[in-house]
Design an enzyme around this catalytic site. Structure first.
Site, PDB file in Angstrom:
ATOM      1  N   TRP B 150     -71.019  77.128 -19.650  1.00  0.00           N
ATOM      2  CA  TRP B 150     -72.012  77.829 -18.750  1.00  0.00           C
ATOM      3  C   TRP B 150     -73.240  78.149 -19.410  1.00  0.00           C
ATOM      4  CZ3 TRP B 150     -66.921  79.361 -18.916  1.00  0.00           C
ATOM      5  CH2 TRP B 150     -66.148  79.018 -17.882  1.00  0.00           C
ATOM      6  N   HIS B 184     -72.090  81.244 -12.069  1.00  0.00           N
ATOM      7  CA  HIS B 184     -71.140  80.892 -11.166  1.00  0.00           C
ATOM      8  C   HIS B 184     -70.818  82.111  -9.949  1.00  0.00           C
ATOM      9  CE1 HIS B 184     -67.926  81.973 -14.409  1.00  0.00           C
ATOM     10  NE2 HIS B 184     -68.790  83.134 -14.415  1.00  0.00           N
ATOM     11  N   ARG B 210     -78.094  77.773 -14.101  1.00  0.00           N
ATOM     12  CA  ARG B 210     -77.684  77.171 -15.295  1.00  0.00           C
ATOM     13  C   ARG B 210     -78.896  76.587 -16.150  1.00  0.00           C
ATOM     14  NH1 ARG B 210     -72.490  75.179 -14.904  1.00  0.00           N
ATOM     15  NH2 ARG B 210     -71.324  76.981 -13.691  1.00  0.00           N
ATOM     16  N   GLN B 224     -72.718  77.363  -4.991  1.00  0.00           N
ATOM     17  CA  GLN B 224     -71.658  77.193  -4.993  1.00  0.00           C
ATOM     18  C   GLN B 224     -70.810  78.037  -4.123  1.00  0.00           C
ATOM     19  OE1 GLN B 224     -70.078  78.769  -8.993  1.00  0.00           O
ATOM     20  NE2 GLN B 224     -70.256  76.687  -9.801  1.00  0.00           N
ATOM     21  N   VAL B 267     -58.249  81.087 -15.020  1.00  0.00           N
ATOM     22  CA  VAL B 267     -57.187  80.631 -14.352  1.00  0.00           C
ATOM     23  C   VAL B 267     -56.261  79.891 -15.170  1.00  0.00           C
ATOM     24  CG1 VAL B 267     -58.353  80.134 -12.114  1.00  0.00           C
ATOM     25  CG2 VAL B 267     -58.092  78.436 -13.933  1.00  0.00           C
ATOM     26  N   ALA B 309     -57.631  80.794  -7.125  1.00  0.00           N
ATOM     27  CA  ALA B 309     -59.245  80.883  -7.046  1.00  0.00           C
ATOM     28  C   ALA B 309     -59.715  79.506  -7.078  1.00  0.00           C
ATOM     29  CB  ALA B 309     -59.812  81.546  -8.165  1.00  0.00           C
TER      30      ALA B 309
END
Lengths: 664, 341
Positions: B150, B184, B210, B224, B267, B309
């Protein structure tokens, strides 16, 4: 990261072809960005550099996915490597290797003597070139090749050009010239390889010029080490020097790789250059312990909904090199990514194939959704504005200093600035939506005479010592080359506020510092003693024919939510009276409206301007004719003609007095 | 005079009339109180029963015919006066100017409505974020190369004691945390879980940023939609079901969806989702089971709670759906582009 197809095929012979390999990789292992010639561009995941950012590592994965084994063949290390290890080793030259700093987790080095540097073999050159590297000489090529094959960055020093080896922190302002001839100034945070006095290499990042291996080199020290990933990452960022080695080390390699790399390099130096092998030094500060995790098929099912026999699940782990003892799973030491049960689940589910995972509707209690009020509010706004002929725009959240200065004014507060803007055009966070909308309108004026647009978005500002504001705003703009746009826009804002359910609001004189507006034709929008926003004409020196408005939506939403209340339908009839008057040009309609309303606020329900007329040929210059409709209504009785007539007389009298009006 | 010639005379005369006044005169002449036909009808009473029976109905239809002709003529004259009837109704209808929603809004609305049908709530969050919410709490520690996934815009000021209005920051951030433009929508996972108890399912649409060079497929800001479903036994198979259904609704019911392993620090397992359009697989989503460290960060007990997620890019979805070749078009706001939606 680039991989050589031919080397992978050699390691896993059951790979059918490149397409087959690319599909296996994408579905079970890593995404493939492209295949060009014998080069595969594979997106090695950031947590897998330790075990899989190498041909051997990737081959292990491919073999597991295909249910086969890696064919080690020529790559396995041979018996010359059974040499002894020393804590502090003395080579034939009496070389002392130290690693003072604990950020060096492991330092391995080995001494070699070579009579003649031979040509790099073609098979090795091919692998290097497939992976985008340029063959240089046999020493350098072997170092690079070992990195590609094993995943451990290696470095070779000319042993005649250094006195001892120490891994330490750099002194402030200590300088090094790299192999590429670039000079870097180091600081206390940076880890270096040095000899007695001077830096030899920036640890884990780049070798130095001083002990460079050349074609005439006869004695070399091969380094195979492991450095703290944070330390390498920080130095690499600070120096803006990213190399193959630094990006690998920054991804937390296992110290176990250092040994694999050194042994493999030994083999190749012997095989290709006929090297005589010296002792190994191995300073190992941070010994890693293998991670042991308990396996449970029930937990696997609970987390994934996948029903699979323990034997099958553990089989996948076994092919990846995990050691299975009953339910205890010991991860290979190179797997720095494995910490907990969920990590094992990932391995099992992906190797079993996501295609084979069932898709099951969740069981959940049926509760009403709770959307944010702002979400629904924005939708409503958008649909009202769309219906009124306004189109939606999306502008950048970043603006330039020049644009902010053009808009100007205390009203917008102080704009916040980025530490690392992409360019001066995008240096500040927008403090208003006007900048973007003005740009859009002027651009669209090239093709359209009338431009109606709006934007809903976040704006940011900060005032001295005050909290940072991030607010949701509506910006709305009307550009028209055909008619004066301000009254349409004002009317649009009226309709909008009414449709949203806000009735208690007023347009007042601007009285705020907003530099880009023409104050005489600009107003602020007020409700409940708060400024909701503004609407006004843009100054001619900035743009022609453009009216613009902005409204604070968070505030508006609060008002609308509070205000939404049923209003009883009147029980008694209303009485309407029209009144036409001629007044001087300078008299303002807003003042008259407010004035009439004030005469009898209890029974004057509404006052509207229903006709507006300026015609210099029929009337005196500087006069205008106005017609108002006054609606009388009482909550408790039917108003009589007499009562209304009385009020009208009062109004007429006062209008004459106050505004010098001529009643027609 | 017989009825037939009376009718013919009347019809002929009506035909030649040019204005309403003369037409009115004609009406009086024939069907007025003393008009020719009226008089004739009156004379019926002196006729024999036999005659009445044959002539009566004929007289009646004659009267109706004449009155119809008179009325039709009157309508025709009126139209002429009002300028009606001159429109060629087969011409194309006139265009009333309508506003257009931005394609990204349209796509966002479609996504929101599909998930709302699946009982997901829609919530939103701030665009200026703290390091804590954007990275640390999502298991992306400082000085970790995973952060390089990121590229971040940082704000020049440090937070010090200043909170952001409307959006709370954790106490320790108020002193020394740095502020950034969120990279994000995932920080909303943390913000939401800090203030709500499971089970729940939400989606979070929003703008993200970004630090990247702008080109046909990269923008410095884009949008997003984050998704999060958490409960006692929300599992990966549930994720596969929800997301497959979503893409089938969003594209069409024959859309093929495929799941591949991937990695995101927040995750585990992590995966990516592709859809097949034409003969090409296109990457459209990153996802996974919420990492236990993320539950730790919001003080949930990972032993009791699990969930999935996911995140997808609005621009990407719009580009795929409308075949838009260049991401920059979304921020040019050219009406010739916007009008197409």
């Amino acid at each position: 990261m680039k991989f050589s197809y031919s080397l992978l095929k050699q390691l896993v012979p059951s790979i059918k072809n490149k397409e087959h390999l690319a599909e296996i990789l994408s579905l079970y292992i890593f995404e493939v960005d492209g295949v060009v010639g014998d080069t595969l561009d594979v997106k090695v995941l950031p947590n897998r550099y330790s075990d899989a950012a190498s041909h051997l590592g990737l081959a292990r994965e491919i073999a597991a996915a295909l249910g086969t084994r890696v064919n080690l063949g020529t790559t396995s290390t041979s018996s010359v490597n059974k040499a002894k290890k020393f804590e502090k080793a003395r080579g034939e030259l009496g070389l002392i290797v130290k690693a003072e700093d604990k950020n060096c987790h492991r330092y391995m080095a080995r001494y070699f003597e070579i009579d003649k540097m031979n040509e790099t073999p073609d098979w090795m050159k091919k692998v290097l070139m497939d992976c985008g590297m340029r063959p240089i000489n046999a020493f350098v090529d072997i170092m690079n090749y070992v990195m590609l094959e094993v995943g451990q960055p290696m470095h070779a020093f000319d042993a005649d050009k250094l006195e001892g080896i120490n891994v330490r922190r750099a002194k402030n302002n200590e300088k090094i010239i790299t192999l590429d001839g670039d000079a870097y100034e180091l600081g206390e945070g940076d880890l270096i390889i040095a000899d007695g006095e001077y830096p030899l290499a920036i640890a884990g990042i780049k070798g130095g010029k001083r002990a460079e291996v050349t074609n005439g080199t006869k004695r070399i020290i091969v380094e195979s080490a492991n450095f703290d990933y944070v330390s390498v990452y920080k130095t690499s960022k600070k120096l803006k020097l990213v190399t193959d080695a630094s990006s690998r080390f920054a991804h937390n390699l296992s110290p176990a790789l250092a040994e694999e790399g050194l042994l493999r390099a030994t083999d190749l130096l012997v095989e290709i250059c006929g090297a005589r092998v010296g002792n190994i030094a191995d300073i190992y500060h941070k010994k890693i312990k293998p991670v042991v995790i308990k396996y449970s098929g029930e937990k696997l099912y609970q987390l994934t909904g996948l029903k699979i026999s323990d034997a099958k699940a553990l089989g996948f782990l076994k092919t990846l090199g995990f050691e299975i003892k009953g339910k205890n799973i010991k991860a290979p030491v190179r797997r720095t990514d494995i910490e907990r049960f969920e990590d094992l689940v990932d391995e099992i589910v992906r190797l079993n194939g996501y295609n084979n995972l069932p898709a099951t509707p969740p069981h959940a209690a049926l509760r009403p959704t709770e959307h944010d009020a702002e979400v629904l509010f924005k939708n409503k706004l958008r649909s009202i504005l769309q219906g009124l002929g306004y189109s939606e725009s999306y502008n950048y959240s970043f603006v330039s200093k020049k644009e902010l200065d053009m808009i100007g004014g205390k009203f917008f507060g102080e704009a916040m600035v980025l530490e690392n803007p992409i360019s001066a055009d995008f240096e500040y966070l927008r403090s208003n939506l006007a900048i973007g909308l003005l740009k859009n309108t002027e651009a669209n004026f090239r093709f359209y005479d009338t431009v109606r647009m709006f934007e809903i978005g976040h704006v940011f500002n900060q005032n001295d010592g005050q909290p940072i504001n991030e607010n949701l705003k509506l910006g709305i703009i009307l550009g028209s080359k055909k008619k004066h746009p301000i009254l349409e826009l004002k009317g649009i804002i009226d309709i909008l506020l009414e449709r949203l359910g806000l009735t208690d609001y007023a347009f007042e004189d601007l009285n705020m510092q907003i530099d880009f507006l023409y104050p005489k034709e600009s107003l602020r929008i007020e409700s409940d003693h708060h400024v909701l926003g503004y609407v006004g004409m843009v100054q001619k020196n900035i743009a022609s024919n453009i009216a613009i408005g902005e409204i604070d939506l968070a505030h508006l939403l609060k008002l609308v939510e509070e205000e939404k209340e049923y209003e009883p339908i009147p029980k008694y009839p209303s009485v309407e009276r029209d009144i036409s008057l001629i007044v001087g040009q300078s008299v303002r309609v807003g003042d008259i409206l407010r004035f009439i309303q004030g005469v009898a606020p209890k029974i004057i329900y509404d006052v509207d301007l229903i006709d507006y007329y300026e015609d210099n040929s029929k009337m005196n210059v500087n006069e205008k004719s106005l017609t108002f409709r006054i609606v009388f209504q009482a909550d408790d009785r039917t108003l009589t003609d007499v009562e209304v007539g009385h009020q009208m007389e009062k109004i007429i009298g006062m209008l004459k007095e106050q505004f010098n009006a001529e009643i027609r | 005079m017989d009825l037939n010639s009376l009718r013919e005379n009347a019809i002929n005369e009506i035909k030649n009339i040019k204005d309403a006044k003369s037409l009115e005169d004609l009406r009086v002449k024939y069907v007025g109180r003393k008009g020719e036909l009226t008089m004739f009808l009156r004379s019926l009473k002196d006729m024999t029963l036999e005659e009445k029976r044959t002539i009566g109905p004929l007289a009646q239809t004659t009267r109706e015919t004449i009155e119809l002709a008179l009325n039709q003529k009157l309508e025709a004259l009126k139209e002429k006066v009002q300028g009606m009837g001159a429109v060629d109704i087969t011409r194309p209808g006139e265009r009333v100017s309508l506003g257009h929603l931005h394609p990204l809004t349209i796509i966002e609305n479609e996504i929101k409505s599909i998930f709302a049908e699946l009982n997901f709530s829609v919530v939103e969050g701030p665009e200026v974020e703290s390091e804590h919410y954007n990275f640390d709490a999502l298991n992306i520690p400082k000085n970790h190369p995973a952060r390089d996934m990121w590229d971040t815009f940082w704000l020049k000021i440090n937070q010090r004691e200043l909170p952001i209005t409307n959006y709370q920051l954790p106490n320790k951030e108020k002193k020394d945390g740095k502020l950034l433009m969120r990279t994000h929508t995932s920080p909303m996972q943390i913000r939401y879980m800090e203030t709500h108890n499971p089970p729940f399912q939400i989606i979070v649409p929003g703008r993200v940023f970004r630090f990247e060079a702008i080109d046909a497929s990269h923008e410095i800001n884009f949008h997003q939609v984050e998704g999060l479903m958490v409960g006692k036994d929300v599992n990966l198979a549930n994720f596969k079901y929800i997301i497959t259904e979503f893409f089938k609704k969003f594209f069409n019911k024959n859309t093929e969806v495929r799941f591949r392993p991937s990695y995101f620090p927040f995750v585990e397992p992590g995966l990516e989702v592709d859809v097949k359009l034409g003969d090409k697989w296109l990457e459209v989503m990153g996802a996974g089971m919420v990492h236990p460290k993320v539950f730790d960060a919001v003080k949930y007990n990972p032993k009791d709670i699990q969930g999935f997620a996911f995140g997808l890019g609005l621009e990407r979805m719009a580009m795929i759906k409308y075949k838009i070749p260049d991401i920059r078009m979304f921020y040019e706001n050219d009406m010739r582009f916007l009008k197409q939606f």
